[in-house]
Design an enzyme around this catalytic site. Structure first.
Site, PDB file in Angstrom:
ATOM      1  N   CYS A  22      43.587  16.959   7.371  1.00 27.65           N
ATOM      2  CA  CYS A  22      43.170  18.358   7.422  1.00 27.65           C
ATOM      3  C   CYS A  22      43.273  18.895   8.851  1.00 27.65           C
ATOM      4  O   CYS A  22      44.368  19.138   9.341  1.00 27.65           O
ATOM      5  CB  CYS A  22      41.767  18.504   6.821  1.00 27.65           C
ATOM      6  SG  CYS A  22      41.493  20.181   6.206  1.00 27.65           S
ATOM      7  N   GLU A  70      40.463  10.818   1.465  1.00 28.53           N
ATOM      8  CA  GLU A  70      39.302   9.914   1.476  1.00 28.53           C
ATOM      9  C   GLU A  70      38.341  10.205   0.326  1.00 28.53           C
ATOM     10  O   GLU A  70      37.574   9.342  -0.091  1.00 28.53           O
ATOM     11  CB  GLU A  70      38.569   9.986   2.826  1.00 28.53           C
ATOM     12  CG  GLU A  70      37.792  11.268   3.120  1.00 28.53           C
ATOM     13  CD  GLU A  70      38.618  12.392   3.741  1.00 28.53           C
ATOM     14  OE1 GLU A  70      39.844  12.407   3.555  1.00 28.53           O
ATOM     15  OE2 GLU A  70      38.020  13.277   4.396  1.00 28.53           O
ATOM     16  N   HIS A 102      42.121  16.040   1.707  1.00 25.27           N
ATOM     17  CA  HIS A 102      41.204  14.948   2.066  1.00 25.27           C
ATOM     18  C   HIS A 102      41.355  13.764   1.114  1.00 25.27           C
ATOM     19  O   HIS A 102      40.603  13.649   0.141  1.00 25.27           O
ATOM     20  CB  HIS A 102      39.758  15.459   2.026  1.00 25.27           C
ATOM     21  CG  HIS A 102      39.434  16.408   3.131  1.00 25.27           C
ATOM     22  ND1 HIS A 102      39.031  15.992   4.373  1.00 25.27           N
ATOM     23  CD2 HIS A 102      39.494  17.755   3.191  1.00 25.27           C
ATOM     24  CE1 HIS A 102      38.835  17.044   5.159  1.00 25.27           C
ATOM     25  NE2 HIS A 102      39.116  18.126   4.453  1.00 25.27           N
ATOM     26  N   LYS A 105       0.803  -1.229   0.000  1.00 25.53           N
ATOM     27  CA  LYS A 105       0.000   0.000   0.000  1.00 25.53           C
ATOM     28  C   LYS A 105       0.840   1.284   0.000  1.00 25.53           C
ATOM     29  O   LYS A 105       0.549   2.212  -0.774  1.00 25.53           O
ATOM     30  CB  LYS A 105      -0.970  -0.029   1.190  1.00 25.53           C
ATOM     31  CG  LYS A 105      -2.086   1.003   1.107  1.00 25.53           C
ATOM     32  CD  LYS A 105      -3.113   0.703   0.023  1.00 25.53           C
ATOM     33  CE  LYS A 105      -4.188  -0.237   0.548  1.00 25.53           C
ATOM     34  NZ  LYS A 105      -5.086  -0.693  -0.514  1.00 25.53           N
TER      35      LYS A 105
HETATM   36  N1  GLN Z   1      38.985  23.905  10.311  1.00 22.13           N
HETATM   37  C1  GLN Z   1      40.176  23.679   9.575  1.00 22.13           C
HETATM   38  C2  GLN Z   1      40.366  24.693   8.459  1.00 22.13           C
HETATM   39  O1  GLN Z   1      39.442  25.293   8.004  1.00 22.13           O
HETATM   40  C3  GLN Z   1      40.217  22.273   8.998  1.00 22.13           C
HETATM   41  C4  GLN Z   1      39.185  22.031   7.958  1.00 22.13           C
HETATM   42  C5  GLN Z   1      38.984  20.571   7.665  1.00 22.13           C
HETATM   43  O2  GLN Z   1      39.379  19.710   8.439  1.00 22.13           O
HETATM   44  N2  GLN Z   1      38.346  20.257   6.559  1.00 22.13           N
HETATM   45  O3  GLN Z   1      41.468  24.857   8.010  1.00 22.13           O
END
Ligand code: GLN
Length: 542
Positions: free
Chosen positions: A381, A517, A515, A188
């Site tokens: 980061c 990842e 990053h 449904k």
């Molecule tokens: N806050 C930190 C910056 O702006 C790291 C940013 C993050 O980890 N993406 O540089």
């Protein structure tokens, strides 16, 4: 001519529309077609960049520097096709474009309205730059029936007429709940949800039904009948133990051949899915296990670390091990230092990206623990920035070392980035300027030092990685820090921005400003994650 598949969702949210769309794209790719994926998001933010991870999960970054919906991450991980800014449009973006045009006077005195002006802008966003693709899959965020998604649905309805029914298809994802008292899968909610679609003039050609068990023939016929689709186009999206099993599962249910049949394309035989079979096999039957602690801040909502969790899994695939993740709120360590002992028996520690002061001290504690106890460490980061502050405080005799992200400081080890190069262009920012869209974001090149561990991990010295940060490690402290044994092993090509730091004397300790990842794929794990998990495996064995 390009064919468009629109994917909507009904009944409830969180049915995995992004993954379902990505899995269909992977199947079409395996059939030899060139695919591109797009997402339309009904919220008013121009992009998700300013939303808290708790609201929206991770912000996915594209090479061309767009801050986009996390589903684009799934698209990349399933297809390997790099997303672009143009692949994610929000209501906010569409409206701001239309309003900007109105202010310029582009509409020549017309009354600017949702139909046709907003819907035209949506249609433009859907079709622009898609000529070279065989298939464009367009996912519509939200759930059918929401007020917000109406202009998107209207645009799709129109596009089906503009482009022709033989070049467009609508797939609707629904849920078949199993009701134990009745001993039945209930159809449904699906019927109602398809009615909602039909009310706005859209007849789906395929239903993808999430279900925890196979759909009996009787129910399948009922759904087909009531919802006006072929029984063969009622596809069961069965629960799977790993998302990477979706392409295999949907193929078994006949999804790809039904889509190809609809478009009048050859649909016999089965595509080569060995890539997915191998991945699923390794995930299901690994040869060992490692435990990795992720010391972060948004651990209550794991969607905030979606790409990270996937990349760690990919690192496990590369090493044929299961990666057990322990998510730890860094503030735990600030409450009581004893809790750091939790880290003693993990095989590796990761401090991911993050924003703001809350939890920073706990992350610094975790870095110190990894450094002092020779536990493999990866800082990403914010995690890298905290590793540098830890080094300054513990080893370089700078107890006041901090980041200006947390307020004014005498020792700005990490400082606000005010200008940086993008190709031949210099980008600048003022202190106190706008927050949205003012970070160093997107793919930037970096140079790795010959002979460094990170260069060995990558097997090359020229890399290109995706960034998203507003602060940077202050290069003026480079000499002071290098004297303690921390090597600056990766820099921006102009030598100004630190990109990678490492301790050559530690078993495996790397911090990266970018990053990694975001670039990892199950069929092509990112070298930093393969290397990190390999180090964890070695630690587990020792
Ligand atoms: N806050 C930190 C910056 O702006 C790291 C940013 C993050 O980890 N993406 O540089």
């Amino acid at each position: 001519m390009t064919r468009f598949v629109f994917i909507t969702g009904g009944v409830v949210s969180s049915l995995g529309k992004g993954i379902a769309s990505a899995a269909l794209a992977a199947l079409l790719q395996a059939r030899g077609y060139k695919v591109r994926m797009r997402k339309l998001d009904p919220y008013l933010n121009v992009d998700p960049g300013t939303m808290s991870p708790y609201q929206h999960g991770e912000v996915f970054i594209t090479d061309d520097g767009a801050e986009t919906d996390l589903d684009l991450g799934h698209y990349e991980r399933f297809t390997g096709v790099h997303a672009r800014r143009a692949d994610n449009a929000t209501t906010g973006r569409i409206y701001s474009e239309v309003i900007a045009r109105e202010r310029r006077g582009d509409y020549l005195g017309a009354t600017v309205q949702v139909i046709p002006h907003i819907t035209d802008a949506i249609k433009e966003a859907v079709v622009s730059g898609t000529d070279e693709y065989d298939f464009v899959l367009v996912e519509i965020g939200g759930t059918v029936g929401d007020i917000e998604s109406l202009p998107f649905l209207e645009a799709i309805r129109q596009l089906r007429n503009d482009l022709g029914h033989d070049h467009t298809m609508c797939v609707h994802l629904t849920l078949l709940p199993y009701i134990p008292a009745a001993g039945e899968l209930k159809t449904k909610p699906t019927q109602h949800s398809v009615k909602e679609l039909q009310n706005v003039g859209i007849q789906p050609q395929m239903l993808l039904c999430r279900s925890d068990r196979p759909i009996p023939d009787n129910e399948r016929r009922k759904i087909a009948n009531f919802c006006n689709v072929r029984p063969q186009a009622v596809i069961a999206a069965l629960d799977v133990d790993t998302i990477y099993a979706c392409p295999i599962s949907y193929n078994r249910e006949g999804m790809d051949s039904e889509v190809l049949r609809y478009f009048g394309l050859p649909h016999d035989g089965t595509p080569d899915l060995s890539r997915w079979e191998k991945i699923v096999h390794t995930i299901r039957e690994p040869e060992g296990e490692v435990r990795v602690a992720v010391v972060g801040k948004y651990t209550a909502l794991l969607d905030s670390y979606k790409s990270l969790a996937e990349a760690l899994l990919h690192g496990g695939i590369a090493n044929n091990v299961r990666v057990k993740l322990e998510w730890i709120e860094s503030e735990e360590f600030e409450k009581s230092a004893d809790r750091l002992e939790r880290l003693r028996d993990v095989d590796a520690i990761l401090v991911p990206g993050g924003f703001g002061e809350r939890g920073a001290e706990g992350k610094i504690d975790a870095v110190r623990f990894a450094r002092e106890n020779n536990i493999p460490f990866l800082g990403i980061c914010f995690g890298m920035q905290m590793a540098v502050i830890e080094c300054a405080r513990s080893l370089a005799g700078l107890p006041n070392a901090s980041s200006t992200e947390f307020g004014p400081t005498d020792e700005p080890l990490v400082g606000l980035m005010t200008e940086w190069a993008r190709g031949s262009e210099m980008l600048r920012r003022r202190e106190g300027g706008e927050l949205g869209g003012t970070m160093r974001v997107g793919a930037y090149p970096a140079k790795l030092a010959t002979g460094s561990r990170v260069a060995e991990v990558y097997g090359k010295t020229d890399i290109r990685e995706r960034h998203r940060h507003r602060w940077e490690v202050n290069v003026h402290y480079r000499d002071v820090l290098e004297k303690t044994g921390l090597r600056f092993s990766g820099m921006s090509p102009d030598g100004i921005l630190p990109e990678v730091v490492e301790y050559p004397d530690h078993p495996w300790f790397i911090g990266v400003q970018y990053h990694p990842e975001l670039l990892s794929k199950p069929f092509d794990p990112h070298p930093l994650f393969s290397g990190f998990i390999k180090a964890a495996v070695e630690k587990a064995r020792s």
